[in-house]
Enzyme design. Structure first.
Site, PDB file in Angstrom:
ATOM      1  N   ASP A 177      11.070   5.084  -6.227  1.00 18.19           N
ATOM      2  CA  ASP A 177       9.864   5.484  -5.586  1.00 18.19           C
ATOM      3  C   ASP A 177       9.584   6.429  -6.583  1.00 18.19           C
ATOM      4  OD1 ASP A 177       7.820   6.918  -4.383  1.00 18.19           O
ATOM      5  OD2 ASP A 177       8.197   6.011  -2.644  1.00 18.19           O
ATOM      6  N   HIS A 178       8.539   6.236  -7.326  1.00 11.93           N
ATOM      7  CA  HIS A 178       8.171   7.148  -8.365  1.00 11.93           C
ATOM      8  C   HIS A 178       7.716   8.526  -8.078  1.00 11.93           C
ATOM      9  CE1 HIS A 178       4.147   5.806  -8.723  1.00 11.93           C
ATOM     10  NE2 HIS A 178       3.786   6.993  -9.280  1.00 11.93           N
ATOM     11  N   HIS A 240       5.102   5.795  -0.818  1.00  7.56           N
ATOM     12  CA  HIS A 240       5.048   6.964  -1.459  1.00  7.56           C
ATOM     13  C   HIS A 240       4.625   8.142  -0.322  1.00  7.56           C
ATOM     14  CE1 HIS A 240       5.348   5.027  -5.052  1.00  7.56           C
ATOM     15  NE2 HIS A 240       3.826   4.458  -5.173  1.00  7.56           N
TER      16      HIS A 240
HETATM   17  C1  BG6 Z   1       1.705   2.859  -7.399  1.00  5.37           C
HETATM   18  C2  BG6 Z   1       0.657   2.119  -6.668  1.00  5.37           C
HETATM   19  O1  BG6 Z   1       2.889   2.939  -6.727  1.00  5.37           O
HETATM   20  O2  BG6 Z   1       1.242   4.141  -7.511  1.00  5.37           O
HETATM   21  C3  BG6 Z   1      -0.743   2.185  -7.475  1.00  5.37           C
HETATM   22  O3  BG6 Z   1       1.195   0.593  -6.876  1.00  5.37           O
HETATM   23  C4  BG6 Z   1      -0.959   3.615  -7.475  1.00  5.37           C
HETATM   24  O4  BG6 Z   1      -1.797   1.424  -6.628  1.00  5.37           O
HETATM   25  C5  BG6 Z   1       0.129   4.351  -7.990  1.00  5.37           C
HETATM   26  O5  BG6 Z   1      -2.177   3.767  -8.440  1.00  5.37           O
HETATM   27  C6  BG6 Z   1      -0.138   6.076  -8.259  1.00  5.37           C
HETATM   28  O6  BG6 Z   1       0.618   6.843  -8.829  1.00  5.37           O
HETATM   29  P1  BG6 Z   1       0.331   8.054  -9.531  1.00  5.37           P
HETATM   30  O7  BG6 Z   1       1.705   8.781  -9.780  1.00  5.37           O
HETATM   31  O8  BG6 Z   1      -0.754   7.973 -10.251  1.00  5.37           O
HETATM   32  O9  BG6 Z   1      -0.007   9.102  -8.126  1.00  5.37           O
END
Ligand code: BG6
Length: 484
Positions: A177-178, A240
């Site tokens: 989960d980044h 997230h």
């Molecule tokens: C991803 C989603 O996991 O996270 C995207 O699939 C979203 O829809 C993105 O745009 C948002 O990531 P960050 O790091 O740009 O907030």
């Protein structure tokens, strides 16, 4: 202050889907930056694996281009770049056939940490795990990294977990989960558990409510096909925002180790109350001037998928009974701004009288774009004229407090991939956690499906549908402004 970079042990990494979008935008440029930082050194081998016909030379060219596109500044470090590209190779591999597997097995070095990155559609997780097993590549030195979406509901997540568990132990599976790799997200734990100041107040006796906002300016872009089957609830909330909620609400783990942290997160999800019809608002963005609306963009005129969701969550435990958590996320909103705001209760008695107004301490943890922490405190308005109170922020924007170099944080992917190599699972989701998050999410979705509720339209560049504002107004509270 120059941060200490500790090199990881030499490793072999195979990226399935090595020519795909994520590999080009995040994984390979991220690895290159870690190489430049001195964290990757020695006899390391990175192998791209995909169905596209290409040789290793062609792959190195593709990767050089990808790095130049993702990070032009880093790509100018030509000496580093040449040495990094030397570590790369490519194998044409068919996940569901025999092609390439013997070659991958031949390249595998038994005395190495070996990581297999499944940067592919979830339907290929099973076949890849099976093939790795058939070729004797699933021993204890092997670990796999899997990307989201990890299922689209509880049943499919359980299926994926079962498929992976056939050949890998839980301690070999790294579910990404980044958001957990973002600097400030980890700082959340440091702030809570590294300071005496906050934890004693971190409960329903002192906290009125907590708001979590992840707002994006972008629309669904070219991912319409996937997104229209997912929506904001599955795409962002289940993973997230839920992870942020867990970190902010969990009990202090006894140790900062993977299972201790993940056990506590799991307890939060298990303590979540079901979300009722009045607790949730969905929205879908409309077009604006030359920008297409959601339905147009996904090519589905009747789509009832939400690009925005706001909800009120309640955690039924001793710490949080009576403190609501308001969560919202959406695309095409007014700004890209993500934050967690802990809104403390009013002081029990105002010695300054009615005219001093209502003042509250708010601790804001800013996730992006300007990472930092802000604590709103009440002070006397300077100057003569009586005791008038104002709220001012004690602001610690990391770039200012730490200096631009120190605040040049590694991208979430860089950190997470290095954690995979180090064998640290703290920032990865455990199988039971993912399933519990889906169980809760499924019930929310089933609720609106049973009611036949359609998402409410909202304007591009707005803060979402008005009903989302009402969600808090009804409780006598209001959302913070979406502001970078
Ligand atoms: C991803 C989603 O996991 O996270 C995207 O699939 C979203 O829809 C993105 O745009 C948002 O990531 P960050 O790091 O740009 O907030």
């Amino acid at each position: 202050m120059v941060s200490r970079v500790i090199p990881v042990d030499p490793f072999d990494l195979v990226i399935f889907g090595g020519t795909g979008d994520l590999a080009r935008r995040k994984i390979l440029p991220g690895l290159f930056r870690r190489y430049c930082a001195g964290q990757i050194e020695g006899d390391v081998r990175i192998t791209g694996a995909a169905r596209t016909e290409m040789d290793s030379e062609g792959y190195r060219e593709m990767v050089a281009e990808a790095i130049a596109e993702a990070d032009p500044q880093a790509a100018r470090q030509s000496e580093h770049l040449a040495a990094f590209l030397d570590m790369l190779g490519y194998v044409v591999v068919d996940a569901t056939g025999e092609a390439g597997w013997a070659e991958l097995a031949r390249l595998s070095r038994p005395d190495r940490i070996r990581a297999y990155y499944f940067s592919v559609a979830p339907s290929l997780f099973g076949p890849l795990a099976e093939r790795l097993h058939q070729h004797g590549l699933t021993d204890g030195a092997a670990r796999i990294v899997v990307e989201k979406p990890f299922g689209r509901d509880l049943a499919s997540a359980q299926e994926l977990n079962a498929v992976l568990a056939k050949h890998f132990h839980e301690n070999q599976i790294y579910r990404i989960d980044h958001y957990l790799g973002k600097e400030t997200v980890q700082n959340l734990m440091a702030i809570r558990f590294g300071n005496m100041l906050f934890e004693p107040l971190w409960n329903s006796q002192y906290v009125d409510h907590i708001q979590i906002t992840v707002a994006e300016v972008v629309g669904v872009g070219t991912r319409g096909d996937y997104y229209d089957r997912a929506g904001a609830m599955r795409d962002m909330m289940q993973n997230h925002l839920m992870q942020l909620l867990c970190l902010i609400a969990m009990e202090p783990p006894a140790k900062f180790n993977p299972d201790a942290v993940r056990d506590e997160k799991l307890k939060v999800i298990r303590a979540l109350d079901p979300v009722g019809p009045d607790d949730v608002v969905r929205g879908q963005y409309q077009g604006a001037r030359n920008r297409p609306g959601y339905r147009n963009q996904v090519g589905n005129r009747d789509s009832t998928t939400e690009s925005f969701v706001a909800l009120r969550a309640r955690i039924s435990n001793w710490r949080w009974a009576g403190t609501p958590f308001y969560l919202r996320t959406g695309k095409r909103l007014k700004e890209r701004a993500s934050e967690i705001a802990v809104v403390f209760k009013d002081a029990p008695h105002s010695i300054f009288g009615e005219e001093a107004g209502r003042h509250r301490n708010i601790l804001t943890i800013k996730l992006q774009p300007n990472e930092g922490i802000e604590l709103g405190v009440t002070i006397k308005e300077p100057g003569p004229g009586g005791m008038r109170l104002i709220d001012v922020p004690l602001d610690m924007t990391f770039a200012e407090a730490l200096g631009p170099e120190e605040a040049d944080f590694p991208d979430a992917y860089e950190r997470l991939i290095m954690d995979v190599i180090r064998g640290n699972q703290t920032l990865f989701m455990r199988g039971d956690e993912v399933e519990e998050a889906w169980a809760w999410t499924d019930a929310v979705i089933a609720g609106w499906e049973a009611r036949g509720d359609d998402p409410l339209p909202y304007d591009t560049g707005s803060s979402g549908p008005d009903d989302a504002l009402m969600l808090m107004h009804r409780d006598g509270r209001r959302w913070r402004e979406i502001k970078a």
